[in-house]
Design a protein around this motif. Structure first.
Motif, PDB file in Angstrom:
ATOM      1  N   LEU A  70      -7.317  89.372  46.096  1.00 53.86           N
ATOM      2  CA  LEU A  70      -8.463  88.362  46.392  1.00 53.86           C
ATOM      3  C   LEU A  70      -9.053  88.543  47.773  1.00 53.86           C
ATOM      4  O   LEU A  70      -8.293  88.739  48.697  1.00 53.86           O
ATOM      5  CB  LEU A  70      -8.233  86.959  46.085  1.00 53.86           C
ATOM      6  CG  LEU A  70      -8.137  86.530  44.478  1.00 53.86           C
ATOM      7  CD1 LEU A  70      -7.586  85.034  44.821  1.00 53.86           C
ATOM      8  CD2 LEU A  70      -9.289  86.848  43.977  1.00 53.86           C
ATOM      9  N   LYS A  71     -10.439  88.811  47.883  1.00 53.81           N
ATOM     10  CA  LYS A  71     -10.957  88.765  49.289  1.00 53.81           C
ATOM     11  C   LYS A  71     -11.809  87.717  49.406  1.00 53.81           C
ATOM     12  O   LYS A  71     -12.779  87.543  48.699  1.00 53.81           O
ATOM     13  CB  LYS A  71     -11.867  90.118  49.411  1.00 53.81           C
ATOM     14  CG  LYS A  71     -12.445  90.319  50.894  1.00 53.81           C
ATOM     15  CD  LYS A  71     -12.908  91.689  51.092  1.00 53.81           C
ATOM     16  CE  LYS A  71     -14.513  91.390  50.398  1.00 53.81           C
ATOM     17  NZ  LYS A  71     -15.457  92.577  50.839  1.00 53.81           N
ATOM     18  N   GLY A  72     -11.633  86.998  50.541  1.00 53.45           N
ATOM     19  CA  GLY A  72     -12.360  85.642  50.996  1.00 53.45           C
ATOM     20  C   GLY A  72     -13.283  86.010  51.994  1.00 53.45           C
ATOM     21  O   GLY A  72     -13.093  86.564  52.803  1.00 53.45           O
ATOM     22  N   ILE A  73     -14.414  85.340  51.912  1.00 53.13           N
ATOM     23  CA  ILE A  73     -15.201  85.236  53.052  1.00 53.13           C
ATOM     24  C   ILE A  73     -15.798  83.727  53.485  1.00 53.13           C
ATOM     25  O   ILE A  73     -15.845  82.725  52.521  1.00 53.13           O
ATOM     26  CB  ILE A  73     -16.603  85.762  52.740  1.00 53.13           C
ATOM     27  CG1 ILE A  73     -16.219  87.442  52.396  1.00 53.13           C
ATOM     28  CG2 ILE A  73     -17.457  85.550  54.023  1.00 53.13           C
ATOM     29  CD1 ILE A  73     -17.567  88.251  52.060  1.00 53.13           C
ATOM     30  N   GLN A  74     -15.397  83.379  54.831  1.00 49.18           N
ATOM     31  CA  GLN A  74     -15.699  81.877  55.181  1.00 49.18           C
ATOM     32  C   GLN A  74     -16.734  81.994  56.317  1.00 49.18           C
ATOM     33  O   GLN A  74     -16.644  83.186  57.277  1.00 49.18           O
ATOM     34  CB  GLN A  74     -14.348  81.203  55.747  1.00 49.18           C
ATOM     35  CG  GLN A  74     -13.399  81.220  54.862  1.00 49.18           C
ATOM     36  CD  GLN A  74     -12.364  80.661  55.455  1.00 49.18           C
ATOM     37  OE1 GLN A  74     -11.186  81.207  55.416  1.00 49.18           O
ATOM     38  NE2 GLN A  74     -12.131  79.360  55.859  1.00 49.18           N
ATOM     39  N   PHE A 117     -18.524  85.705  60.283  1.00 50.17           N
ATOM     40  CA  PHE A 117     -17.982  85.547  59.214  1.00 50.17           C
ATOM     41  C   PHE A 117     -16.545  86.026  59.339  1.00 50.17           C
ATOM     42  O   PHE A 117     -16.201  86.880  60.007  1.00 50.17           O
ATOM     43  CB  PHE A 117     -18.707  86.260  58.051  1.00 50.17           C
ATOM     44  CG  PHE A 117     -20.059  85.837  57.744  1.00 50.17           C
ATOM     45  CD1 PHE A 117     -20.174  84.982  57.002  1.00 50.17           C
ATOM     46  CD2 PHE A 117     -21.080  86.488  58.202  1.00 50.17           C
ATOM     47  CE1 PHE A 117     -21.516  84.549  56.527  1.00 50.17           C
ATOM     48  CE2 PHE A 117     -22.410  86.208  57.950  1.00 50.17           C
ATOM     49  CZ  PHE A 117     -22.597  85.127  57.077  1.00 50.17           C
ATOM     50  N   VAL A 118     -15.750  85.169  58.573  1.00 54.62           N
ATOM     51  CA  VAL A 118     -14.298  85.566  58.459  1.00 54.62           C
ATOM     52  C   VAL A 118     -13.725  86.295  57.170  1.00 54.62           C
ATOM     53  O   VAL A 118     -14.057  85.384  56.218  1.00 54.62           O
ATOM     54  CB  VAL A 118     -13.359  84.638  59.029  1.00 54.62           C
ATOM     55  CG1 VAL A 118     -11.716  85.214  59.130  1.00 54.62           C
ATOM     56  CG2 VAL A 118     -13.883  83.884  60.427  1.00 54.62           C
ATOM     57  N   GLU A 119     -13.336  87.443  57.228  1.00 56.28           N
ATOM     58  CA  GLU A 119     -12.828  87.807  56.033  1.00 56.28           C
ATOM     59  C   GLU A 119     -11.213  87.882  56.015  1.00 56.28           C
ATOM     60  O   GLU A 119     -10.606  87.934  56.758  1.00 56.28           O
ATOM     61  CB  GLU A 119     -13.083  89.446  55.458  1.00 56.28           C
ATOM     62  CG  GLU A 119     -14.741  89.523  55.494  1.00 56.28           C
ATOM     63  CD  GLU A 119     -15.178  91.061  55.345  1.00 56.28           C
ATOM     64  OE1 GLU A 119     -14.150  91.967  55.393  1.00 56.28           O
ATOM     65  OE2 GLU A 119     -16.351  91.528  55.245  1.00 56.28           O
ATOM     66  N   SER A 120     -10.726  87.650  54.648  1.00 55.96           N
ATOM     67  CA  SER A 120      -9.355  87.489  54.574  1.00 55.96           C
ATOM     68  C   SER A 120      -8.922  88.244  53.055  1.00 55.96           C
ATOM     69  O   SER A 120      -9.666  88.321  52.333  1.00 55.96           O
ATOM     70  CB  SER A 120      -8.629  86.122  54.776  1.00 55.96           C
ATOM     71  OG  SER A 120      -9.392  85.377  53.455  1.00 55.96           O
ATOM     72  N   LYS A 121      -7.950  89.100  53.032  1.00 58.84           N
ATOM     73  CA  LYS A 121      -7.301  89.748  51.822  1.00 58.84           C
ATOM     74  C   LYS A 121      -6.044  89.120  51.451  1.00 58.84           C
ATOM     75  O   LYS A 121      -5.212  89.032  52.331  1.00 58.84           O
ATOM     76  CB  LYS A 121      -7.430  91.233  52.220  1.00 58.84           C
ATOM     77  CG  LYS A 121      -8.905  91.781  52.335  1.00 58.84           C
ATOM     78  CD  LYS A 121      -8.662  93.384  52.416  1.00 58.84           C
ATOM     79  CE  LYS A 121      -9.974  94.054  52.476  1.00 58.84           C
ATOM     80  NZ  LYS A 121     -10.012  95.488  52.308  1.00 58.84           N
ATOM     81  N   TRP A 122      -5.883  88.843  50.181  1.00 62.02           N
ATOM     82  CA  TRP A 122      -4.579  88.113  49.836  1.00 62.02           C
ATOM     83  C   TRP A 122      -4.101  89.082  48.553  1.00 62.02           C
ATOM     84  O   TRP A 122      -4.778  89.552  47.802  1.00 62.02           O
ATOM     85  CB  TRP A 122      -4.821  86.924  49.302  1.00 62.02           C
ATOM     86  CG  TRP A 122      -5.744  85.912  50.198  1.00 62.02           C
ATOM     87  CD1 TRP A 122      -6.914  85.773  50.769  1.00 62.02           C
ATOM     88  CD2 TRP A 122      -4.942  85.099  51.067  1.00 62.02           C
ATOM     89  NE1 TRP A 122      -7.154  84.862  51.775  1.00 62.02           N
ATOM     90  CE2 TRP A 122      -5.771  84.304  52.063  1.00 62.02           C
ATOM     91  CE3 TRP A 122      -3.850  84.662  51.312  1.00 62.02           C
ATOM     92  CZ2 TRP A 122      -5.720  83.315  52.852  1.00 62.02           C
ATOM     93  CZ3 TRP A 122      -3.131  83.501  52.108  1.00 62.02           C
ATOM     94  CH2 TRP A 122      -4.146  83.107  53.191  1.00 62.02           C
ATOM     95  N   PHE A 123      -2.633  88.821  48.516  1.00 64.47           N
ATOM     96  CA  PHE A 123      -1.998  89.680  47.341  1.00 64.47           C
ATOM     97  C   PHE A 123      -0.983  88.735  46.912  1.00 64.47           C
ATOM     98  O   PHE A 123      -0.130  88.081  47.531  1.00 64.47           O
ATOM     99  CB  PHE A 123      -1.266  90.840  48.047  1.00 64.47           C
ATOM    100  CG  PHE A 123      -0.657  91.827  46.860  1.00 64.47           C
ATOM    101  CD1 PHE A 123      -1.471  92.598  46.139  1.00 64.47           C
ATOM    102  CD2 PHE A 123       0.482  91.779  46.708  1.00 64.47           C
ATOM    103  CE1 PHE A 123      -0.936  93.430  45.074  1.00 64.47           C
ATOM    104  CE2 PHE A 123       1.113  92.754  45.830  1.00 64.47           C
ATOM    105  CZ  PHE A 123       0.359  93.295  45.106  1.00 64.47           C
ATOM    106  N   TYR A 124      -1.128  88.555  45.538  1.00 66.20           N
ATOM    107  CA  TYR A 124       0.005  87.911  44.732  1.00 66.20           C
ATOM    108  C   TYR A 124       1.362  88.267  44.595  1.00 66.20           C
ATOM    109  O   TYR A 124       1.459  89.386  44.097  1.00 66.20           O
ATOM    110  CB  TYR A 124      -0.513  87.262  43.715  1.00 66.20           C
ATOM    111  CG  TYR A 124       0.110  85.862  42.842  1.00 66.20           C
ATOM    112  CD1 TYR A 124      -0.095  84.819  43.348  1.00 66.20           C
ATOM    113  CD2 TYR A 124       1.103  86.397  42.130  1.00 66.20           C
ATOM    114  CE1 TYR A 124       0.539  83.620  42.961  1.00 66.20           C
ATOM    115  CE2 TYR A 124       1.851  84.944  41.418  1.00 66.20           C
ATOM    116  CZ  TYR A 124       1.470  83.725  41.929  1.00 66.20           C
ATOM    117  OH  TYR A 124       2.177  82.800  41.329  1.00 66.20           O
ATOM    118  N   GLU A 125       2.356  87.864  45.198  1.00 66.60           N
ATOM    119  CA  GLU A 125       3.770  88.485  45.377  1.00 66.60           C
ATOM    120  C   GLU A 125       4.729  87.717  45.362  1.00 66.60           C
ATOM    121  O   GLU A 125       4.677  86.532  45.931  1.00 66.60           O
ATOM    122  CB  GLU A 125       3.882  89.491  46.018  1.00 66.60           C
ATOM    123  CG  GLU A 125       5.155  90.370  46.098  1.00 66.60           C
ATOM    124  CD  GLU A 125       4.816  91.644  46.877  1.00 66.60           C
ATOM    125  OE1 GLU A 125       5.640  92.804  46.595  1.00 66.60           O
ATOM    126  OE2 GLU A 125       4.400  91.509  47.884  1.00 66.60           O
TER     127      GLU A 125
END
Length: 268
Positions: free
Chosen positions: A221-225, A238-246
């Protein structure tokens, strides 16, 4: 005799008046009941898709149903995820209120089975939305959940500057806001370049959280705040964050801060 006859007429008049009033009251009650019956909450189907989300090789029917706030309103005060499994069973989960839900299927937990990803816009400023992620592997409905928004500490500084620190990573970024001097002076935020009083920036939760390929051709998932200054429309970055489920949880892979005008300066 005339007096007695007059009393009789007066009594008949009041009896007739009571009968008329009673009739109107009954009619009014009927209309009120009919009105209440037509205002009973009605569940409407918003989305319906077919996809194998259980892993048995057969399609399941995935629906999102809702209850309108009022007739002809696009705002749904209640929403429900309803899955008609290929095994004949029905599975449900309550969702949040909002507008125009979006339904997607991606394997976000990397178990080889499509997950159910739902986005529900709230209609608030900044495009903030609710996000839900479910799996029906082996016909067990499980709420995987989505990563929390980044924890960000922020402050205005003297000489029309500001800084943020992403608590998740410890990274600090600085902003030069001299272009907003006129506006900030009129608001009384600064006086001759000096901050009038300590003040934080406005940090939004996710305005966007979308499935994207983030690692080894696998989805995350890529989030933007959004970060705003004196008011919400005063967008700074804007702050982007990238997430990985593991390993049963969401792991933060990367963050990026982008200034509205140019890339923010990262502190060493």
């Amino acid at each position: 005799m005339k007096k007695e006859f007059g009393l009789v007429l007066l009594a008949l008049f009041f009896l007739s008046l009571n009968a008329i009033t009673g009739a109107y009251a009954v009619e009014g009650d009927k209309k009120q009941i009919q009105k209440e019956e037509t205002n009973v909450d009605k569940t409407i189907n918003l989305l319906s898709e077919e996809m194998d989300v259980s892993g048995d090789g057969k399609v399941d029917t995935i629906e999102i149903n809702g209850v309108q706030y009022e007739e002809d309103s696009s705002f749904l005060k209640e929403m429900i995820l309803l899955i008609k499994g290929s095994n004949g069973q029905i599975y449900t989960a309550e969702l949040d209120s909002g507008f125009d839900p979006i339904l997607k299927f991606d394997d976000l937990n990397h178990d080889g089975i499509m997950d159910i990803y739902i986005t529900i816009p709230t209609g608030s400023s900044g495009g903030i939305a609710h996000h839900f992620l479910y799996t029906l592997k082996d016909f067990i409905l499980t709420d995987i959940g989505v990563p929390d928004s980044l924890m960000i500490t922020s402050e205005f500084q003297n000489n029309y500057k500001a800084s943020i620190t992403i608590d998740n990573t410890g990274q600090t970024y600085n902003f030069n806001l001299i272009s907003k001097k006129k506006d900030y002076d009129q608001l009384g935020l600064f006086v001759k370049g000096k901050l009038n009083e300590p003040r934080e920036l406005m940090i939004d939760p996710y305005s966007s959280l979308k499935p994207v390929i983030v690692k080894d051709e696998l989805y995350g998932l890529k989030g933007i705040q959004q970060i705003s200054g004196a008011y919400h429309a005063d967008s700074i970055a804007f702050v982007e964050s990238k997430w990985f489920y593991e390993n049963g949880k969401w792991n933060l892979l990367d963050t990026k801060v982008i200034n509205r005008d140019k890339k923010a300066k990262k502190s060493k």
